[in-house]
Write a protein that holds these residues in place. Structure first.
Motif, PDB file in Angstrom:
ATOM      1  N   ALA A  68       1.399  -1.500   0.100  1.00 15.99           N
ATOM      2  CA  ALA A  68       0.455  -0.319   0.130  1.00 15.99           C
ATOM      3  C   ALA A  68       0.719   1.422  -0.469  1.00 15.99           C
ATOM      4  CB  ALA A  68      -0.741   0.169   1.286  1.00 15.99           C
ATOM      5  N   ARG A  69      -0.163   2.348  -0.458  1.00 18.16           N
ATOM      6  CA  ARG A  69       0.428   3.423  -0.280  1.00 18.16           C
ATOM      7  C   ARG A  69       0.071   4.513  -0.439  1.00 18.16           C
ATOM      8  NH1 ARG A  69       3.369   4.583  -6.225  1.00 18.16           N
ATOM      9  NH2 ARG A  69       1.608   5.067  -7.778  1.00 18.16           N
ATOM     10  N   ILE A  70       0.165   6.008   0.260  1.00 18.43           N
ATOM     11  CA  ILE A  70      -0.670   7.120   0.592  1.00 18.43           C
ATOM     12  C   ILE A  70      -0.263   7.809  -0.423  1.00 18.43           C
ATOM     13  CG2 ILE A  70      -0.784   9.015   1.936  1.00 18.43           C
ATOM     14  CD1 ILE A  70       0.473   7.533   4.004  1.00 18.43           C
ATOM     15  N   GLY A  71      -0.936   8.142  -1.406  1.00 16.84           N
ATOM     16  CA  GLY A  71      -0.543   9.532  -2.765  1.00 16.84           C
ATOM     17  C   GLY A  71       0.015   8.495  -3.937  1.00 16.84           C
ATOM     18  N   SER A  72       1.340   9.284  -3.398  1.00 19.20           N
ATOM     19  CA  SER A  72       2.326   9.396  -4.134  1.00 19.20           C
ATOM     20  C   SER A  72       3.514   8.351  -4.050  1.00 19.20           C
ATOM     21  CB  SER A  72       2.263   9.556  -5.752  1.00 19.20           C
ATOM     22  OG  SER A  72       2.933  11.414  -5.491  1.00 19.20           O
ATOM     23  N   GLY A  73       3.431   8.387  -2.896  1.00 18.62           N
ATOM     24  CA  GLY A  73       5.057   8.260  -2.140  1.00 18.62           C
ATOM     25  C   GLY A  73       5.062   6.439  -1.853  1.00 18.62           C
ATOM     26  N   PRO A  74       5.974   6.191  -1.041  1.00 14.29           N
ATOM     27  CA  PRO A  74       6.400   5.174  -0.776  1.00 14.29           C
ATOM     28  C   PRO A  74       5.706   3.701  -0.730  1.00 14.29           C
ATOM     29  CG  PRO A  74       7.387   6.290   0.905  1.00 14.29           C
ATOM     30  CD  PRO A  74       6.458   7.254   0.553  1.00 14.29           C
ATOM     31  N   TRP A  75       6.042   2.741  -1.407  1.00 19.46           N
ATOM     32  CA  TRP A  75       5.138   1.851  -0.880  1.00 19.46           C
ATOM     33  C   TRP A  75       4.958   1.003  -0.247  1.00 19.46           C
ATOM     34  CZ3 TRP A  75       0.625   0.605  -3.939  1.00 19.46           C
ATOM     35  CH2 TRP A  75       0.664   1.150  -5.298  1.00 19.46           C
ATOM     36  N   LEU A  76       4.525   0.653   1.081  1.00 14.41           N
ATOM     37  CA  LEU A  76       4.731  -0.219   2.661  1.00 14.41           C
ATOM     38  C   LEU A  76       4.423  -1.747   2.307  1.00 14.41           C
ATOM     39  CD1 LEU A  76       3.162   2.533   4.032  1.00 14.41           C
ATOM     40  CD2 LEU A  76       5.386   2.595   3.943  1.00 14.41           C
ATOM     41  N   ALA A  77       4.983  -2.462   3.019  1.00 13.56           N
ATOM     42  CA  ALA A  77       4.782  -3.747   3.212  1.00 13.56           C
ATOM     43  C   ALA A  77       3.305  -3.832   3.664  1.00 13.56           C
ATOM     44  CB  ALA A  77       5.779  -4.893   3.407  1.00 13.56           C
ATOM     45  N   VAL A  78       2.339  -4.374   4.115  1.00 13.48           N
ATOM     46  CA  VAL A  78       1.052  -4.831   4.101  1.00 13.48           C
ATOM     47  C   VAL A  78       0.671  -6.043   4.834  1.00 13.48           C
ATOM     48  CG1 VAL A  78      -1.430  -4.625   4.430  1.00 13.48           C
ATOM     49  CG2 VAL A  78       0.080  -3.020   3.444  1.00 13.48           C
ATOM     50  N   GLY A  79       1.155  -7.476   3.931  1.00 14.01           N
ATOM     51  CA  GLY A  79       1.091  -8.483   3.733  1.00 14.01           C
ATOM     52  C   GLY A  79      -0.408  -9.163   4.678  1.00 14.01           C
ATOM     53  N   SER A  80      -0.610  -9.881   5.517  1.00 15.20           N
ATOM     54  CA  SER A  80      -2.257 -10.189   6.147  1.00 15.20           C
ATOM     55  C   SER A  80      -2.558  -8.799   6.732  1.00 15.20           C
ATOM     56  CB  SER A  80      -2.106 -11.252   6.748  1.00 15.20           C
ATOM     57  OG  SER A  80      -1.438 -12.261   5.991  1.00 15.20           O
ATOM     58  N   THR A  81      -1.707  -8.402   7.036  1.00 12.39           N
ATOM     59  CA  THR A  81      -2.970  -7.139   8.145  1.00 12.39           C
ATOM     60  C   THR A  81      -1.387  -5.972   8.309  1.00 12.39           C
ATOM     61  OG1 THR A  81      -4.507  -6.193   9.841  1.00 12.39           O
ATOM     62  CG2 THR A  81      -2.876  -8.464  10.225  1.00 12.39           C
ATOM     63  N   GLN A  82      -1.450  -5.061   9.042  1.00 10.09           N
ATOM     64  CA  GLN A  82      -0.819  -3.876   8.941  1.00 10.09           C
ATOM     65  C   GLN A  82      -1.449  -2.354   9.620  1.00 10.09           C
ATOM     66  OE1 GLN A  82       2.398  -3.538  10.937  1.00 10.09           O
ATOM     67  NE2 GLN A  82       3.446  -4.427   9.034  1.00 10.09           N
ATOM     68  N   THR A  83      -0.651  -1.696  10.265  1.00  3.42           N
ATOM     69  CA  THR A  83      -1.499  -0.701  11.244  1.00  3.42           C
ATOM     70  C   THR A  83       0.030   0.095  11.368  1.00  3.42           C
ATOM     71  OG1 THR A  83      -3.016  -1.321  12.491  1.00  3.42           O
ATOM     72  CG2 THR A  83      -2.403   0.376  12.346  1.00  3.42           C
ATOM     73  N   PHE A  84      -0.192   1.085  10.288  1.00  2.86           N
ATOM     74  CA  PHE A  84       0.816   2.431   9.883  1.00  2.86           C
ATOM     75  C   PHE A  84       0.190   4.031  10.937  1.00  2.86           C
ATOM     76  CE2 PHE A  84       0.368  -0.969   5.931  1.00  2.86           C
ATOM     77  CZ  PHE A  84       2.037  -1.705   6.258  1.00  2.86           C
ATOM     78  N   ARG A  85       1.339   4.669  10.741  1.00  4.30           N
ATOM     79  CA  ARG A  85       1.247   6.351  11.222  1.00  4.30           C
ATOM     80  C   ARG A  85       1.202   6.917   9.682  1.00  4.30           C
ATOM     81  NH1 ARG A  85       0.101   8.750  15.348  1.00  4.30           N
ATOM     82  NH2 ARG A  85       0.962   7.235  16.853  1.00  4.30           N
ATOM     83  N   ALA A  86       0.035   7.745   9.277  1.00  8.15           N
ATOM     84  CA  ALA A  86       0.787   8.533   8.073  1.00  8.15           C
ATOM     85  C   ALA A  86       1.931   8.991   8.072  1.00  8.15           C
ATOM     86  CB  ALA A  86      -1.073   8.784   7.460  1.00  8.15           C
ATOM     87  N   GLY A  87       2.565   9.169   7.200  1.00  8.41           N
ATOM     88  CA  GLY A  87       3.544   9.945   6.783  1.00  8.41           C
ATOM     89  C   GLY A  87       2.918  11.807   6.353  1.00  8.41           C
ATOM     90  N   ASP A  88       2.224  11.428   5.156  1.00  3.61           N
ATOM     91  CA  ASP A  88       1.791  12.158   4.586  1.00  3.61           C
ATOM     92  C   ASP A  88       0.444  12.564   4.322  1.00  3.61           C
ATOM     93  OD1 ASP A  88       2.202  14.318   3.261  1.00  3.61           O
ATOM     94  OD2 ASP A  88       3.805  13.707   1.612  1.00  3.61           O
ATOM     95  N   ALA A  89      -0.104  12.598   4.129  1.00  7.70           N
ATOM     96  CA  ALA A  89      -1.777  13.124   3.614  1.00  7.70           C
ATOM     97  C   ALA A  89      -2.475  12.769   2.014  1.00  7.70           C
ATOM     98  CB  ALA A  89      -2.479  14.750   3.946  1.00  7.70           C
ATOM     99  N   GLY A  90      -3.577  11.699   1.974  1.00 12.83           N
ATOM    100  CA  GLY A  90      -3.499  11.251   0.472  1.00 12.83           C
ATOM    101  C   GLY A  90      -4.279  10.233   0.389  1.00 12.83           C
ATOM    102  N   GLU A  91      -4.591   9.780  -0.411  1.00 15.28           N
ATOM    103  CA  GLU A  91      -5.641   8.879  -0.324  1.00 15.28           C
ATOM    104  C   GLU A  91      -5.060   7.354  -0.477  1.00 15.28           C
ATOM    105  OE1 GLU A  91      -8.965   6.598  -4.012  1.00 15.28           O
ATOM    106  OE2 GLU A  91      -8.161   7.953  -4.298  1.00 15.28           O
ATOM    107  N   ILE A  92      -5.543   6.245   0.145  1.00 16.08           N
ATOM    108  CA  ILE A  92      -4.580   5.277  -0.229  1.00 16.08           C
ATOM    109  C   ILE A  92      -4.747   4.582  -0.912  1.00 16.08           C
ATOM    110  CG2 ILE A  92      -3.975   2.690   2.257  1.00 16.08           C
ATOM    111  CD1 ILE A  92      -5.168   4.784   3.855  1.00 16.08           C
ATOM    112  N   THR A  93      -3.719   3.500  -1.532  1.00 13.19           N
ATOM    113  CA  THR A  93      -3.507   2.689  -2.992  1.00 13.19           C
ATOM    114  C   THR A  93      -2.974   1.536  -2.467  1.00 13.19           C
ATOM    115  OG1 THR A  93      -3.079   4.665  -4.103  1.00 13.19           O
ATOM    116  CG2 THR A  93      -3.082   2.656  -4.842  1.00 13.19           C
ATOM    117  N   VAL A  94      -3.974   0.353  -2.904  1.00 10.33           N
ATOM    118  CA  VAL A  94      -2.849  -1.394  -2.661  1.00 10.33           C
ATOM    119  C   VAL A  94      -2.993  -2.008  -3.725  1.00 10.33           C
ATOM    120  CG1 VAL A  94      -4.484  -1.370  -0.514  1.00 10.33           C
ATOM    121  CG2 VAL A  94      -5.290  -1.523  -2.287  1.00 10.33           C
TER     122      VAL A  94
END
Length: 171
Positions: A119-145
């Motif tokens: 997943a990523r926020i806006g055009s930010g870097p991709w993040l590893a999710v796996g089966s489930t993961q909780t993140f603190r947003a480093g930026d504002a935007g729409e989440i893409t999976v």
């Protein structure tokens, strides 16, 4: 006084043993708007989307976050690439036998296995999710999976994951 919004999801029966239940709304891509309000804090909204393994660039979730908000992405389902079955956590099966995770430096998210839900926020870097993961947003935007694979190599993929994205709001 603040308000808590919580959403109740009913799990659909599984037809495949050993896999977690898929929300009944899976694959609709529609936002959940009915809420139960209680005393507390606003918990935010969520959405469930289908993530086809063939979709290079991912799927916009319809869920947006602001900087420092907490959000959770969860995935279920099964997909395939080049003859191997994959699951959101990146595990892989070849010829019905566990084959471990496969990583390569030229993947959309290098270091994460092929087939992992990312997943990523806006055009930010991709993040590893796996089966489930909780993140603190480093930026504002729409989440893409998305399904993690090599850029340009999505054409031989099949299957899909179901992703649930929830914005918990500020902590």
């Amino acid at each position: 006084m603040s308000t808590v919004r919580s959403h109740l999801m009913v799990a659909a029966p599984r037809t495949e043993p050993g896999l977690p239940p898929v929300p009944a709304e899976a694959g609709t891509g529609s936002s959940q708007s009915d809420a139960i309000e209680q005393e507390g804090v606003i918990m935010g909204d969520f959405n469930t989307v289908t993530v086809p393994a063939k979709t290079e660039g991912g799927v916009k979730s319809g869920v947006t976050v602001q900087r420092d908000e907490l959000f959770t992405v969860s995935g279920s389902g099964r997909a395939s690439y080049n003859g191997g079955n994959t699951f959101p956590d990146g595990t892989r099966y070849m010829n019905a036998k566990y084959a471990g995770a496969y990583t390569a430096p030229d993947l959309v998210l290098p270091g994460a296995p092929v087939g992992m839900l990312i997943a990523r926020i806006g055009s930010g870097p991709w993040l590893a999710v796996g089966s489930t993961q909780t993140f603190r947003a480093g930026d504002a935007g729409e989440i893409t999976v998305a399904y993690n694979d090599r850029p340009g190599a999505y054409v031989d993929n099949s299957g899909e994951y179901t992703a649930m994205i929830q914005n918990h709001g500020s902590a």
